[in-house]
Design a protein around this motif. Structure first.
Motif, PDB file in Angstrom:
ATOM      1  N   PHE A   1      36.321  43.645  36.785  1.00 14.38           N
ATOM      2  CA  PHE A   1      36.382  42.237  37.180  1.00 14.38           C
ATOM      3  C   PHE A   1      35.028  41.565  37.009  1.00 14.38           C
ATOM      4  N   THR A   2      35.099  40.265  36.786  1.00 15.04           N
ATOM      5  CA  THR A   2      33.906  39.449  36.617  1.00 15.04           C
ATOM      6  C   THR A   2      33.524  38.839  37.960  1.00 15.04           C
ATOM      7  N   VAL A   3      32.229  38.541  38.115  1.00 11.63           N
ATOM      8  CA  VAL A   3      31.723  37.940  39.353  1.00 11.63           C
ATOM      9  C   VAL A   3      30.673  36.900  38.986  1.00 11.63           C
ATOM     10  N   GLY A   4      30.751  35.751  39.637  1.00  9.69           N
ATOM     11  CA  GLY A   4      29.739  34.722  39.429  1.00  9.69           C
ATOM     12  C   GLY A   4      30.068  33.465  40.208  1.00  9.69           C
ATOM     13  N   TYR A   5      29.204  32.489  40.075  1.00 15.78           N
ATOM     14  CA  TYR A   5      29.436  31.197  40.717  1.00 15.78           C
ATOM     15  C   TYR A   5      30.393  30.401  39.841  1.00 15.78           C
ATOM     16  N   ALA A   6      31.517  30.001  40.407  1.00 19.44           N
ATOM     17  CA  ALA A   6      32.557  29.307  39.652  1.00 19.44           C
ATOM     18  C   ALA A   6      32.068  27.958  39.137  1.00 19.44           C
ATOM     19  N   ASP A   7      32.446  27.669  37.906  1.00 21.10           N
ATOM     20  CA  ASP A   7      32.175  26.361  37.315  1.00 21.10           C
ATOM     21  C   ASP A   7      33.509  25.666  37.046  1.00 21.10           C
ATOM     22  N   GLU A   8      34.477  25.982  37.854  1.00 20.56           N
ATOM     23  CA  GLU A   8      35.799  25.357  37.806  1.00 20.56           C
ATOM     24  C   GLU A   8      36.440  25.533  39.171  1.00 20.56           C
ATOM     25  N   ASP A   9      37.451  24.729  39.435  1.00 22.99           N
ATOM     26  CA  ASP A   9      38.163  24.810  40.708  1.00 22.99           C
ATOM     27  C   ASP A   9      39.665  24.743  40.424  1.00 22.99           C
ATOM     28  N   PRO A  10      40.213  25.853  39.912  1.00 16.70           N
ATOM     29  CA  PRO A  10      41.636  25.822  39.541  1.00 16.70           C
ATOM     30  C   PRO A  10      42.539  25.662  40.761  1.00 16.70           C
ATOM     31  N   HIS A  11      43.649  24.969  40.522  1.00 19.63           N
ATOM     32  CA  HIS A  11      44.654  24.820  41.575  1.00 19.63           C
ATOM     33  C   HIS A  11      45.338  26.157  41.809  1.00 19.63           C
ATOM     34  N   GLN A  12      45.884  26.322  43.003  1.00 17.63           N
ATOM     35  CA  GLN A  12      46.645  27.536  43.287  1.00 17.63           C
ATOM     36  C   GLN A  12      47.894  27.548  42.423  1.00 17.63           C
ATOM     37  N   ARG A  13      48.160  28.673  41.829  1.00 15.22           N
ATOM     38  CA  ARG A  13      49.363  28.811  41.015  1.00 15.22           C
ATOM     39  C   ARG A  13      50.562  28.995  41.927  1.00 15.22           C
ATOM     40  N   PRO A  14      51.738  28.614  41.447  1.00 15.45           N
ATOM     41  CA  PRO A  14      52.935  28.716  42.294  1.00 15.45           C
ATOM     42  C   PRO A  14      53.200  30.154  42.729  1.00 15.45           C
TER      43      PRO A  14
END
Length: 172
Positions: free
Chosen positions: A143-156
């Motif tokens: 798995f990857t780890v870092g500070y997110a540069d996106e804020d995806p919506h929760q998937r259904p």
């Protein structure tokens, strides 16, 4: 943040800021793996922390060309130091144990304000070659780890009634 909040906020992040992960945060994430439960408390695992940019770029090819893998400042490769043991329930212990440990690490990363993405698409043999992992060692999770540069919506998600049975297995 409590555990349920971390579970609710966790998203698969595929776009990262070009900001190194603080060593203190990474140490807490790794501590979550160290104290995770394992079958018979055997802890038959080793975690490879990959920060080197050239190595991360090599792992892109092993991860089926997923470019975000190299963009994450840290990649954690979960290795099973014993992969033959089967639990009495019939499951391989390493797949269960490392799934628990990686889940704990991902939730702790969320608590630490970091994003992660558990990779399901990679070539285990290529990963072994890049990281000098012996043939007998399995790689069930990366798995990857870092500070997110996106804020995806929760998937259904399915409704509870679709995934829960009471007292016996029921087909809807």
């Amino acid at each position: 943040m409590d555990v349920f909040e971390a579970i609710s906020k966790r998203r698969s992040i595929r776009k990262y800021k070009d900001t190194p992960v603080d060593d203190e945060k990474l140490e807490i994430i790794l501590e979550a793996a160290r104290i995770a439960p394992s079958a018979g408390n055997r802890q038959e695992w080793k975690f490879i922390i990959v920060k080197n940019k050239e190595t991360r770029e090599k792992l892109v090819e092993a991860a089926n060309g997923q470019k975000f893998v190299a963009e994450a400042p840290v990649i954690i490769v979960a290795c099973a130091t014993e992969s033959k043991r089967v639990m009495p329930c019939g499951q391989y212990a390493y797949t269960v144990d490392l799934s628990i440990a990686v889940s704990f690490m991902i939730l702790e990363a969320t608590e630490q304000g970091l994003g992660t993405c558990w990779l399901g698409a990679y070539d285990e043999e290529k990963v072994r070659n890049i990281l000098n992992i012996p043939e007998r060692i399995r790689v069930p999770a990366i798995f990857t780890v870092g500070y997110a540069d996106e804020d995806p919506h929760q998937r259904p998600r399915k409704h509870l009634s679709e995934i829960i049975s009471s007292e016996k297995y029921e087909t809807p």
